[in-house]
Design a protein around this motif. Structure first.
Motif, short mmCIF file in Angstrom:
data_model
loop_
_atom_site.label_atom_id
_atom_site.label_comp_id
_atom_site.label_asym_id
_atom_site.label_seq_id
_atom_site.Cartn_x
_atom_site.Cartn_y
_atom_site.Cartn_z
N THR A 53 49.14 51.70 49.90
CA THR A 53 47.69 51.65 50.13
C THR A 53 46.98 50.79 49.09
OG1 THR A 53 47.75 53.88 51.08
CG2 THR A 53 45.61 53.06 50.35
N ASP A 54 47.44 50.85 47.85
CA ASP A 54 46.76 50.15 46.76
C ASP A 54 47.14 48.67 46.65
OD1 ASP A 54 45.51 52.51 46.12
OD2 ASP A 54 46.90 53.01 44.48
N TYR A 55 48.36 48.31 47.09
CA TYR A 55 48.84 46.95 46.87
C TYR A 55 49.25 46.21 48.15
CZ TYR A 55 48.93 48.53 42.06
OH TYR A 55 48.56 49.02 40.83
N GLY A 56 49.25 46.89 49.28
CA GLY A 56 49.52 46.22 50.54
C GLY A 56 48.34 45.34 50.94
N PHE A 57 48.60 44.44 51.89
CA PHE A 57 47.55 43.52 52.35
C PHE A 57 47.05 43.94 53.72
CE2 PHE A 57 46.11 39.88 54.80
CZ PHE A 57 45.15 39.35 53.96
N GLN A 58 45.77 43.80 53.90
CA GLN A 58 45.13 44.03 55.19
C GLN A 58 44.02 43.01 55.35
OE1 GLN A 58 43.26 47.89 55.73
NE2 GLN A 58 44.32 48.20 57.65
N GLY A 59 43.84 42.51 56.57
CA GLY A 59 42.88 41.45 56.81
C GLY A 59 41.46 41.79 56.46
N GLN A 60 41.13 43.07 56.46
CA GLN A 60 39.76 43.46 56.17
C GLN A 60 39.31 43.05 54.77
OE1 GLN A 60 38.89 47.61 55.50
NE2 GLN A 60 41.07 48.12 55.34
N TYR A 61 40.27 42.99 53.83
CA TYR A 61 39.92 42.61 52.47
C TYR A 61 39.56 41.12 52.40
CZ TYR A 61 42.06 47.12 51.51
OH TYR A 61 42.36 48.45 51.52
N ALA A 62 40.30 40.31 53.13
CA ALA A 62 39.99 38.88 53.18
C ALA A 62 38.65 38.65 53.88
CB ALA A 62 41.10 38.13 53.90
N ARG A 63 38.43 39.37 54.97
CA ARG A 63 37.17 39.19 55.71
C ARG A 63 35.98 39.60 54.85
NH1 ARG A 63 35.92 38.20 60.69
NH2 ARG A 63 38.09 38.46 61.38
N GLY A 69 31.08 36.52 50.19
CA GLY A 69 31.17 35.52 49.15
C GLY A 69 31.61 36.07 47.81
N GLN A 70 32.11 37.31 47.80
CA GLN A 70 32.56 37.95 46.56
C GLN A 70 34.08 37.85 46.44
OE1 GLN A 70 30.97 41.94 45.90
NE2 GLN A 70 29.38 41.54 47.44
N LEU A 71 34.56 37.20 45.39
CA LEU A 71 36.00 37.12 45.14
C LEU A 71 36.40 38.29 44.24
CD1 LEU A 71 36.44 33.28 44.58
CD2 LEU A 71 36.86 34.61 46.66
N ARG A 72 36.70 39.40 44.86
CA ARG A 72 37.00 40.60 44.09
C ARG A 72 38.47 40.59 43.65
NH1 ARG A 72 34.05 45.67 46.85
NH2 ARG A 72 35.20 46.65 45.15
N PRO A 73 38.73 40.74 42.35
CA PRO A 73 40.10 40.65 41.84
C PRO A 73 41.07 41.61 42.51
CG PRO A 73 38.52 40.58 40.03
CD PRO A 73 37.74 40.90 41.26
N GLU A 74 40.62 42.83 42.77
CA GLU A 74 41.52 43.82 43.37
C GLU A 74 41.89 43.45 44.80
OE1 GLU A 74 37.30 45.63 43.83
OE2 GLU A 74 38.41 44.25 42.52
N PHE A 75 41.03 42.68 45.47
CA PHE A 75 41.36 42.21 46.82
C PHE A 75 42.24 40.96 46.76
CE2 PHE A 75 37.28 44.14 48.90
CZ PHE A 75 37.78 45.40 48.63
N LEU A 76 41.95 40.07 45.82
CA LEU A 76 42.77 38.88 45.66
C LEU A 76 44.20 39.26 45.27
CD1 LEU A 76 40.27 36.56 43.74
CD2 LEU A 76 41.04 36.30 46.11
N LEU A 77 44.34 40.29 44.48
CA LEU A 77 45.67 40.74 44.05
C LEU A 77 46.55 41.07 45.25
CD1 LEU A 77 47.65 41.65 41.83
CD2 LEU A 77 46.56 43.91 41.92
N ARG A 78 45.96 41.60 46.30
CA ARG A 78 46.75 42.02 47.47
C ARG A 78 47.45 40.85 48.15
NH1 ARG A 78 45.45 47.25 49.48
NH2 ARG A 78 43.79 48.27 48.29
N PHE A 79 46.92 39.63 47.98
CA PHE A 79 47.55 38.46 48.58
C PHE A 79 48.93 38.18 47.98
CE2 PHE A 79 43.25 37.60 49.97
CZ PHE A 79 43.41 36.90 51.15
#
Length: 229
Positions: A53-63, A69-79
């Motif tokens: 849940t914490d480190y997997g990727f889901q498209g909603q974070y990219a969207r 327009g916010q590049l959130r580190p915790e979302f970028l990490l999932r990539f």
């Protein structure tokens, strides 16, 4: 591609690829020990699910980042973090073995750091493809998309090698064709995995980026492969 035993002996697995394997398998070993109650106490049983849940990727974070327009580190990490969490020990082991094998093959031509860059960019490419083709809700875990990126790199190297010696370059795609066929067969028998777009994306990114990662570009690669032939 044909390489002599001497060439293979001096071309070990790229250290950074080996390090990625150790990290991924280390995480899996921790999950296994926690599940068996050897470490972590009762709460360790839920470590895998929490990590997914914490480190997997889901498209909603990219969207979210695109729309706000916010590049959130915790979302970028999932990539780049999703290849280190797997659904099972079997998935982790197969992905790990393929990582070492493909890293070794590609590392016989590319610089070790270039192999690492190919891994990272294919990881990101797999996530982007997952978002583009599977939408926002499907989850992506495991190390197969960057492995497919290395397969893309290997396919490109073989494609150039066959062209350099005048052979049919279609043969270069034999490995990916076999893997795609096996995935299709398993999909028919057991249901298609929802993360297939990430594997496809990893392969395409790996194949497309490989010319940029070879020292001297395409012309230098052709010359080098001719000398090894």
């Amino acid at each position: 591609m044909s390489f002599s035993s001497d060439e293979r002996a001096v071309n070990p697995i790229p250290p950074l690829i080996l390090a990625l394997f150790v990290v991924a398998m280390g995480v899996e070993v921790m999950f296994q020990l926690g599940t068996r109650g050897i470490i972590g106490g009762p709460s360790a049983v839920g470590w895998r699910q929490a990590a997914l849940t914490d480190y997997g990727f889901q498209g909603q974070y990219a969207r979210f980042m695109v729309e706000t327009g916010q590049l959130r580190p915790e979302f970028l990490l999932r990539f780049v973090s999703y290849p280190f969490v797997h659904l099972s020990f079997t998935q982790a082991l197969i992905a790990g073995v393929m990582l070492l094998a493909l890293g070794k093959f590609v590392g016989e031509i590319m610089h070790p750091f270039a192999v690492f860059v190919l891994y990272v960019l294919s990881t990101i490419g797999g996530a982007l493809a997952m978002w583009a083709l599977a939408g926002d809700s499907e989850w992506l875990f495991g190390g197969f998309p960057p492995v497919y990126g290395l397969i893309g790199g290997f396919t490109y190297l073989l494609w150039v090698r066959l062209g350099a010696v005048g052979a049919s370059q279609v043969q270069a795609f034999r490995l990916i064709a076999v893997l795609a066929g096996l995935q299709f067969l398993f999909g028919v028998l057991f249901g298609f995995a929802p993360d297939w777009p990430a594997d496809l994306g990893g392969f395409v990114f790996g194949f497309a980026l490989s010319p940029l990662l070879v020292p001297g570009g395409l012309s230098a690669l052709v010359t080098r492969l001719r000398k090894r032939g």
